[in-house]
Structure formats: C-alpha cells, structure tokens
Design a protein around this motif. Structure first.
Motif, mmCIF file in Angstrom:
data_model
loop_
_atom_site.group_PDB
_atom_site.id
_atom_site.type_symbol
_atom_site.label_atom_id
_atom_site.label_comp_id
_atom_site.label_asym_id
_atom_site.label_seq_id
_atom_site.Cartn_x
_atom_site.Cartn_y
_atom_site.Cartn_z
ATOM 1 N N PHE A 155 0.825 -1.208 0.000
ATOM 2 C CA PHE A 155 0.000 0.000 0.000
ATOM 3 C C PHE A 155 0.862 1.262 0.000
ATOM 4 O O PHE A 155 0.542 2.239 -0.678
ATOM 5 C CB PHE A 155 -0.910 0.044 1.232
ATOM 6 N N ILE A 156 1.937 1.234 0.760
ATOM 7 C CA ILE A 156 2.816 2.413 0.808
ATOM 8 C C ILE A 156 3.501 2.621 -0.532
ATOM 9 O O ILE A 156 3.573 3.741 -1.047
ATOM 10 C CB ILE A 156 3.872 2.271 1.928
ATOM 11 N N GLY A 157 3.995 1.542 -1.110
ATOM 12 C CA GLY A 157 4.657 1.644 -2.406
ATOM 13 C C GLY A 157 5.805 2.629 -2.366
ATOM 14 O O GLY A 157 6.681 2.550 -1.507
ATOM 15 N N SER A 158 5.771 3.602 -3.268
ATOM 16 C CA SER A 158 6.832 4.611 -3.320
ATOM 17 C C SER A 158 6.445 5.876 -2.564
ATOM 18 O O SER A 158 7.146 6.885 -2.629
ATOM 19 C CB SER A 158 7.136 4.970 -4.782
ATOM 20 N N ASN A 159 5.326 5.832 -1.846
ATOM 21 C CA ASN A 159 4.848 7.000 -1.110
ATOM 22 C C ASN A 159 5.367 7.012 0.325
ATOM 23 O O ASN A 159 5.959 6.042 0.793
ATOM 24 C CB ASN A 159 3.315 7.022 -1.095
#
Length: 217
Positions: free
Chosen positions: A143-147
């Motif tokens: 969900f976080i990914g690259s954020n």
C-alpha cells in the motif's frame, strides 16, 4: 455549544485513532474515560448514547456517533481547516476509505485473532494467526509503495487508524525492518509527530503493560 466529547479508554487502538485525528486538527475536546472492565459502557446513560455500547463514542452538539472511522472522518469534515486528512476529491477519498476498511476488516481482526492464539494450547492456531499477520503486513508494505504514507505523500485519517492498531501489533508480532522496510520507516516517521505521545504513545504503553501482565498470569 459545548466542546465535542470523546468517550473511551486510551488503551483502545480505536480510541487512539480518534485522538490522533483530534490532535492533528487541533480540536478542543473533552475526554471522558470509560472503564469497560467495570462495565461503564453498559450503563443506562451510556446505552442511550450508543446502544452498541462501543468505544470510542463521540457526542457533538447533542448528537452521538460511534465507530472510530466514522468519528474521524466526521471530525475532519466538520472541524479541520482543510480536507488534506480526508480529501473531498472522490478518488482520493475512496483510497482513504479503502485503507480504513482494510484496518477494520483485516488488520484489526487479525490482531485480535493473534492475541487469542497466544492463549491457545494449539500450536497450529498460533502459527496460522502469525501467518495471517505477516500477510497483512505484506499488504501494508505494498500500500505504501513509493509513497510516504498509506494513501499518498500526505497524512490521512487512514494513517491514524492503521497506526493505532499497528503500533500495538508490532509489540507482539514484529514487522521486521529487513522484511518490511517501508512499514518500519513509516512507523518511525509517525512516532515523530508532535502529538504522537499524548494521542497514541501513552495509551499504547498502558495496553502493552496490561497484555504482558495478563500473559504472565
């Protein structure tokens, strides 16, 4: 019109999620402690406010709302200076809602299931619960990914909801840095919020001590 009143106990992750939201928007509120061990949530007075007798419960201008997710989104919609924590943009809001639903339908139930498995004499129950927890962590990592946060590069009420639950879970089922570096980095950032200790840390320590005491008996 009086201040909004939050009923609950800060040992509860759901209550802490609301407190994090309240502090983030600078809400001037009253907190009424509800001791569920003494069945204070089942008094006639409290049942009139919330027939489900759950915490947290919010009383605002004579009206009552319960469920931490409903309370947090309500508070932001009514009292926040902007919509950054719960965007009005429909797509962005849907992403926040999805993460909130993930917390309520996946993360939180697996936390309680893991807690129950620790009291079980069946070793397979513990192993199954741990596998479910690690799967939930894997979802969060994605969900976080690259954020920086769970719905993008700015905080949302979903981060507060997940934080309250996850900060409890990792004390008993660690999200190891090597396996879940993004979760670890996110947790580190969240603990640096100026209101973290008062809104989450103090209550978290209470529940950790309580669980450890119960486990040793």
């Amino acid at each position: 019109m009086g201040k909004p009143i939050i009923y609950g106990s800060d040992g509860s992750p759901a209550v802490r999620a609301v407190l994090l939201t309240a502090h983030a928007i600078g809400l001037d509120y009253e907190f009424h402690e509800i001791n569920t061990q003494k069945n204070e949530h089942k008094t006639e007075e409290f049942l009139k406010k919330n027939p489900q007798h759950t915490i947290p419960t919010l009383e605002d201008d004579g009206k009552c709302i319960w469920d931490s997710h409903a309370i947090s989104t309500y508070l932001v919609s009514k009292y926040a200076k902007d919509d950054s924590l719960y965007p009005k943009d429909l797509y962005k809001r849907a992403v926040v809602d999805q993460r909130l639903h993930f917390e309520s339908s996946v993360l939180s139930p697996r936390m309680f299931a893991f807690g129950a498995s620790r009291r079980s004499t069946d070793p397979q129950a513990m192993e199954n619960a741990k596998t479910s927890i690690l799967e939930a962590y894997d979802f969060l990592e994605k969900f976080i990914g690259s954020n920086q946060y769970f719905t993008g590069n700015s905080l949302s009420v979903a981060d507060f909801s997940i934080l309250a639950t996850l900060s409890t879970m990792v004390n008993f089922a660690p999200a190891e840095q090597e396996k879940f570096p993004k979760i670890s980095d996110w947790l580190s950032r969240m603990t640096k919020l100026p209101y973290y200790q008062k809104a989450n840390g103090d209550g978290l320590q209470k529940i950790i001590e309580h669980i450890r005491k119960m486990s040793s008996q």
